[in-house]
Motif scaffolding. Structure first.
Motif, mmCIF file in Angstrom:
data_model
loop_
_atom_site.group_PDB
_atom_site.id
_atom_site.type_symbol
_atom_site.label_atom_id
_atom_site.label_comp_id
_atom_site.label_asym_id
_atom_site.label_seq_id
_atom_site.Cartn_x
_atom_site.Cartn_y
_atom_site.Cartn_z
ATOM 1 N N ALA A 1 -15.402 17.293 -58.394
ATOM 2 C CA ALA A 1 -15.824 15.898 -58.609
ATOM 3 C C ALA A 1 -16.560 15.354 -57.392
ATOM 4 N N VAL A 2 -16.068 15.649 -56.196
ATOM 5 C CA VAL A 2 -16.718 15.157 -54.976
ATOM 6 C C VAL A 2 -18.072 15.829 -54.790
ATOM 7 N N ALA A 3 -18.148 17.137 -55.126
ATOM 8 C CA ALA A 3 -19.432 17.819 -54.995
ATOM 9 C C ALA A 3 -20.467 17.213 -55.922
ATOM 10 N N LEU A 4 -20.029 16.774 -57.098
ATOM 11 C CA LEU A 4 -20.945 16.169 -58.046
ATOM 12 C C LEU A 4 -21.257 14.719 -57.688
ATOM 13 N N VAL A 5 -20.230 13.993 -57.279
ATOM 14 C CA VAL A 5 -20.394 12.559 -56.936
ATOM 15 C C VAL A 5 -19.713 12.345 -55.588
ATOM 16 N N PRO A 6 -20.423 12.459 -54.484
ATOM 17 C CA PRO A 6 -19.800 12.374 -53.157
ATOM 18 C C PRO A 6 -19.038 11.077 -52.933
ATOM 19 N N GLU A 7 -19.441 9.973 -53.632
ATOM 20 C CA GLU A 7 -18.758 8.712 -53.429
ATOM 21 C C GLU A 7 -17.292 8.760 -53.832
ATOM 22 N N LEU A 8 -16.899 9.798 -54.616
ATOM 23 C CA LEU A 8 -15.509 9.909 -55.044
ATOM 24 C C LEU A 8 -14.590 10.459 -53.959
ATOM 25 N N ALA A 9 -15.136 10.768 -52.805
ATOM 26 C CA ALA A 9 -14.348 11.422 -51.763
ATOM 27 C C ALA A 9 -13.147 10.601 -51.325
ATOM 28 N N GLY A 10 -13.233 9.306 -51.419
ATOM 29 C CA GLY A 10 -12.138 8.494 -50.913
ATOM 30 C C GLY A 10 -11.104 8.120 -51.938
ATOM 31 N N VAL A 11 -11.289 8.489 -53.172
ATOM 32 C CA VAL A 11 -10.331 8.082 -54.197
ATOM 33 C C VAL A 11 -9.178 9.071 -54.254
ATOM 34 N N PRO A 12 -8.060 8.689 -54.846
ATOM 35 C CA PRO A 12 -6.910 9.605 -54.906
ATOM 36 C C PRO A 12 -7.247 10.911 -55.643
ATOM 37 N N LEU A 13 -6.528 11.940 -55.307
ATOM 38 C CA LEU A 13 -6.779 13.266 -55.876
ATOM 39 C C LEU A 13 -6.659 13.242 -57.382
ATOM 40 N N GLU A 14 -5.668 12.540 -57.925
ATOM 41 C CA GLU A 14 -5.476 12.541 -59.368
ATOM 42 C C GLU A 14 -6.712 11.997 -60.087
ATOM 43 N N ARG A 15 -7.331 10.927 -59.529
ATOM 44 C CA ARG A 15 -8.514 10.344 -60.158
ATOM 45 C C ARG A 15 -9.694 11.296 -60.067
ATOM 46 N N ARG A 16 -9.847 12.008 -58.899
ATOM 47 C CA ARG A 16 -10.945 12.972 -58.755
ATOM 48 C C ARG A 16 -10.782 14.124 -59.751
ATOM 49 N N THR A 17 -9.544 14.607 -59.912
ATOM 50 C CA THR A 17 -9.300 15.692 -60.860
ATOM 51 C C THR A 17 -9.647 15.255 -62.271
ATOM 52 N N GLU A 18 -9.214 14.033 -62.631
ATOM 53 C CA GLU A 18 -9.497 13.521 -63.965
ATOM 54 C C GLU A 18 -10.994 13.377 -64.187
ATOM 55 N N SER A 19 -11.743 12.922 -63.161
ATOM 56 C CA SER A 19 -13.193 12.775 -63.285
ATOM 57 C C SER A 19 -13.858 14.127 -63.551
ATOM 58 N N ALA A 20 -13.396 15.154 -62.857
ATOM 59 C CA ALA A 20 -13.983 16.480 -63.050
ATOM 60 C C ALA A 20 -13.716 16.993 -64.453
ATOM 61 N N VAL A 21 -12.486 16.784 -64.962
ATOM 62 C CA VAL A 21 -12.158 17.261 -66.298
ATOM 63 C C VAL A 21 -13.017 16.540 -67.330
ATOM 64 N N ARG A 22 -13.192 15.243 -67.161
ATOM 65 C CA ARG A 22 -14.022 14.488 -68.101
ATOM 66 C C ARG A 22 -15.463 14.981 -68.054
ATOM 67 N N TRP A 23 -15.954 15.252 -66.827
ATOM 68 C CA TRP A 23 -17.334 15.712 -66.684
ATOM 69 C C TRP A 23 -17.534 17.053 -67.403
ATOM 70 N N LEU A 24 -16.589 17.965 -67.202
ATOM 71 C CA LEU A 24 -16.689 19.271 -67.852
ATOM 72 C C LEU A 24 -16.615 19.134 -69.372
ATOM 73 N N ALA A 25 -15.709 18.272 -69.846
ATOM 74 C CA ALA A 25 -15.510 18.145 -71.283
ATOM 75 C C ALA A 25 -16.716 17.547 -71.986
ATOM 76 N N ALA A 26 -17.543 16.805 -71.225
ATOM 77 C CA ALA A 26 -18.683 16.128 -71.837
ATOM 78 C C ALA A 26 -19.958 16.947 -71.786
ATOM 79 N N ARG A 27 -19.936 18.097 -71.153
ATOM 80 C CA ARG A 27 -21.162 18.883 -70.976
ATOM 81 C C ARG A 27 -20.890 20.349 -71.292
ATOM 82 N N ASP A 28 -21.976 21.120 -71.473
ATOM 83 C CA ASP A 28 -21.832 22.565 -71.589
ATOM 84 C C ASP A 28 -22.815 23.213 -70.625
#
Length: 867
Positions: A132-159
């Motif tokens: 998630a941070v590699a894709l959106v560097p601004e997420l670096a400061g948010v809690p780990l759980e939110r970053r993990t959730e963002s990555a899962v959502r990103w993967l689920a929405a794309r192929d």
């Protein structure tokens, strides 16, 4: 002197954080990780994050794996809904490297490529958070759980992306992610061999083929040391079981230390614990042969028996370990559960009947390391002793000479040899000596005298260390070692050892102890084998009397003594005593032991051979044929006794003049003997000698003489110049030279043979008398009747005295002397001797025997010329 009958004688992949793997430009493989690439389409370009921890490191060299890559390609060929593939196999087999290579080869197909070290649920969450941070560097400061959730959502929405979950511990650890992400491609590497049903398409990964392993080692070394001498690289790869990690570790060590593969093998042999953890400069200490499986066993801590079972399996041969053997050492259901868990983590391979363990897993597991809780010295020693006890107990009720028990010995043999190979002799226990002794007896009977000698030597030395030289177990091992020497034709070592063993047995056990009687029997057999019948026969007679008194007339050992005494009488030419004793002994063996017992079959063979020596081919040939049929049925076509029976039947055919059946049978027997026993085994040399003699008998001296010469050279090398069969080869080579008209070579060889026979065997030995007869014949053929006739006369007198007037060779002497008288023109002595000899030959051998026919023809020629 051309045939010899067989006789019975007793006798881990490191954890780390994620690295971004992006598509778009050329990718390179480094340590199983693909690095480089521009940005993710539709987002601001980002660079791979740095300082995110260590990833698995390898040599940077990739070889082979074309078939596995093709299987990955086929499995990942789907689109739309997520494709999940699990590459599984033993730690160090190259799963991560294969995944990285796949990503490199398909750089333009996936965007992005993201690598997550997935050895725990927390590590998976951390890897996704970094995506998630590699894709959106601004997420670096948010809690780990939110970053993990963002990555899962990103993967689920794309192929079009590739997610590598490296070193996944269990399918359940990724179940939540896979349930939510239904697009893209997930490539899993794992040591888990099962549990992928409904989760992923499994792709098993094995070690490298031998030639690819050598290529990998060579490329690693040559990259740093181009001029390296890599002789023995194939042996290094075989020693580490062609495991890629181990090959890489060895190659890096060779390149850094500038040592040869041969030197590396010696270091591995002498300092295994050090070498299993050795890394080159800059190498990853967490990715060594020892460390990767330590990690796996840590994961199996909830199954304590797993480590014990693996230590036990480490002492077996690596392949096809029967589960029935292992079952004798552990209780159920704990054993099955431990095996299942080890198989689930690819530490073993498991079928319904067998267990397999990679040889390097075994080597590391049985190498003590006080710093490793899974390889404590006491635990390894206990596993070794447990394995010994298990194998010894498996053979407890089996007899090495009983064909019905041979499958048990064949099952145990490879695993016992592995155990012995990996156990230092100074740590041998009595159970291990017992195991070596039993297997030595079995292999001696199978004709593998080289291995039998090695096993008996080890048992003897270790028992002397454990118990002392006079202990009954030590005496038994010494006796069996001497018997193996004798079976190999090494009588120079067999006889002194048997003499010393008998003296110690009489002193320690007493003269009537069964083991003492066995020692006496075997010493007599060795005397007989070397041609010393003057010592062999009295000792056989005394042993038989004592066995009848101590053991009883029907005891198997008593029957063996009767057989051996009858054979000694036969060797001495005393067929009047040999034949009745063989016949009576055979009847008793059939009654006591049964018709199919190996001792009974040997008695049949020896009786048939004795009939043949007596010239009674009408009884000899059918009995040889029946013996061969029974021996093949009971013992199998490749057993040494079966080969001996075939050899003797061929000899009977030759004696009957039926060379059309004799020669093909000799040729087939020799081919089988070379294949089964080896070219230097005494029985193989006998087969070669007899085939050559058959060629000679048919007049094919072009094949006979080279084969006789080669056999003589081999017998002199293997058995020694004074061995009775070596003297037989000398005699028969001289006969062949004479048949070829080369008396210039024949006569000196005859003279040398006679001198050696008189020195080694004594002047009255039947073979010595044959040598004198043949030398006289050569003198006669050269026209030297002044030396021929006196020597023939003396030989006849000695044969009548030693063998008796009706012995076939005595009749031959009378015939030869009559021919010499005829050649000298002394028909007054020739014709009466021909007439008397013909009458006796017709009476003893029958009117159709080839000797009878020859004498009749010569008499007719002589009398017609006289008239």
């Amino acid at each position: 002197m051309d045939s010899e009958a067989r006789r019975v004688v007793q006798s881990a992949e490191a954890s780390g954080r994620s690295v971004v793997l992006q598509a778009g430009r050329d990718l390179t493989v480094h340590g199983g990780v693909v690095v480089g690439g521009p940005g993710v389409p539709g987002m601001e370009s980002v660079s791979p994050p740095s300082g995110v921890g260590r990833v698995p490191v390898s040599s940077g060299v990739f070889v082979g794996r074309g078939g596995e890559l093709a299987r990955l390609e086929a499995a990942l060929a789907g689109s739309g809904r997520a494709v999940v593939v699990a590459v599984h196999g033993l730690g160090g087999v190259g799963k991560s490297t294969l995944a990285a290579r796949f990503a490199e080869l398909h750089a333009g197909r996936f965007a992005p490529v993201w690598w997550v070290t997935a050895d725990s649920p927390a590590a998976i969450d951390t890897g996704l958070a970094e995506l998630a941070v590699a894709l959106v560097p601004e997420l670096a400061g948010v809690p780990l759980e939110r970053r993990t959730e963002s990555a899962v959502r990103w993967l689920a929405a794309r192929d079009g992306w590739l997610l590598v979950l490296d070193n996944l511990t269990a399918p359940a650890d990724a179940a939540g992610l896979l349930a939510r992400v239904r697009t893209g491609t997930v490539l899993i590497t794992s040591r888990r061999g099962g549990g992928w049903g409904g989760v992923a398409e499994p792709v098993p990964l094995d070690v490298l083929p031998a030639e690819q392993a050598v290529d990998l080692l060579t490329r690693i070394v040559r990259a740093e040391w181009p001029e390296a001498d890599l002789t023995g690289a194939d042996r290094v790869c075989a020693e580490v079981g062609w495991l890629p990690l181990a090959v890489e570790q060895a190659g890096a060590y060779l390149a850094q230390t500038r040592i040869t593969p041969v030197a590396y093998l010696e270091l591995l042999r002498r300092y295994p614990a050090r070498m299993f953890t050795a890394t080159a400069e800059g190498g990853d200490a967490q990715r060594t042969m020892a460390r990767i499986w330590h990690v796996t066993l840590d994961r199996l801590a909830d199954t304590p028996l797993a480590g014990r079972v693996l230590r036990h399996l480490a002492w077996y041969a690596p392949d096809a370990i029967p589960r029935t053997l292992v079952a004798g050492a552990f209780d159920e259901p704990e054993l099955s559960e431990a095996l299942g868990r080890l198989a689930a983590y690819s530490m073993i391979t498991l079928t319904g009947d067998t267990v397999g363990v990679h040889r390097l897993v075994q080597a590391v597991t049985r190498t003590p390391d006080p710093a490793d809780p899974h390889r404590q010295p006491t635990g390894i020693a206990h596993a070794r002793d447990t394995t010994t006890a298990t194998l010894a107990a498996t053979l407890a009720e089996s007899h090495p000479r009983w064909p019905a028990d041979w499958p048990v010995f064949q099952t145990v043999l490879p695993h016992a040899r592995a155990l012995l190979d990996h156990t230092l002799p100074d740590t041998d226990t009595e159970p291990l000596c017992h195991l070596a002794n039993r297997l030595g007896l079995y292999l001696d009977g199978q004709g593998d005298t080289t291995t039998a000698i090695a096993l008996h030597t080890r048992a003897t030395h270790s028992r002397q260390r454990l118990h002392g030289p006079g202990h009954p177990e030590t005496l038994a091992s010494r006796n069996n070692l001497a018997h193996a020497y004798r079976a190999a034709g090494d009588l120079g070592r067999a006889i002194p050892l048997l003499e010393a063993t008998l003296a110690d047995a009489e002193r320690v056990l007493g003269p009537d102890h069964p083991d003492t009687l066995t020692s006496r029997n075997n010493l007599a057999g060795a005397y007989r084998a070397v041609g010393d019948l003057g010592r062999a026969i009295p000792l056989f007679e005394a042993t038989l009397v004592d066995r009848q008194r101590v053991l009883g007339p029907d005891h198997p050992d008593t029957l063996t003594s009767r057989n051996n005494l009858a054979d000694a009488y036969r060797a001495a030419g005393d067929l009047g005593r040999a034949i009745p004793l063989f016949e009576a002994m055979l009847a008793d063996a059939e009654r006591v032991l049964g018709a199919d017992h190996p001792t009974t079959l040997t008695s049949l063979n020896n009786l048939a051979y004795t009939y043949q020596e007596a010239g009674d081919l009408g009884r000899a040939i059918p009995l040889h044929e029946a013996t061969l049929a029974d021996t093949e049925r009971v013992l199998g076509p490749d057993h040494p006794d079966t080969l001996a029976s075939r050899n003797n039947l061929a000899g009977a055919y030759r004696a009957a003049g039926d060379l059309g059946r004799a020669i093909p049978l000799y040729e087939a027997t020799l081919a089988d003997a070379e294949r089964v026993l080896g070219p230097d085994h005494p029985d193989t040399l006998t087969s070669r000698h007899n085939l050559a003699y058959a060629y000679q008998s048919v007049g094919d001296l072009g094949r006979a003489i080279p084969l006789l010469e080669a056999t003589l050279v081999d017998r002199q090398r293997v058995l020694g110049p004074d061995h009775p069969t070596t003297l037989t080869s000398l005699n028969n080579l001289a006969i062949a030279y004479r048949a070829a008209g080369d008396l210039g070579r024949a006569i000196p060889l005859y003279e040398a043979t006679l001198a050696d026979a008189e020195r080694v065997l004594g002047p009255d030995h039947p073979d010595t008398l044959i040598s004198r007869n043949n030398l006289a014949g050569a003198y006669q053929e050269s026209g030297d009747l002044g030396r021929a006739i006196p020597l023939l006369e003396a030989t006849l007198v000695d044969r009548q005295r030693v063998l008796g007037p009706d012995h076939p060779t005595t009749l031959t002497s009378r015939h030869n002397l009559a021919r010499a008288y005829r050649s000298a023109g002394d028909l007054g002595r020739a014709i009466p001797l021909y007439e008397a000899t013909l009458a006796d030959t017709e009476r003893v051998l029958g009117p159709d025997h080839h000797l009878t026919r020859t004498i009749r023809s010569n008499l007719e020629t002589t009398t017609s010329g006289h008239d």
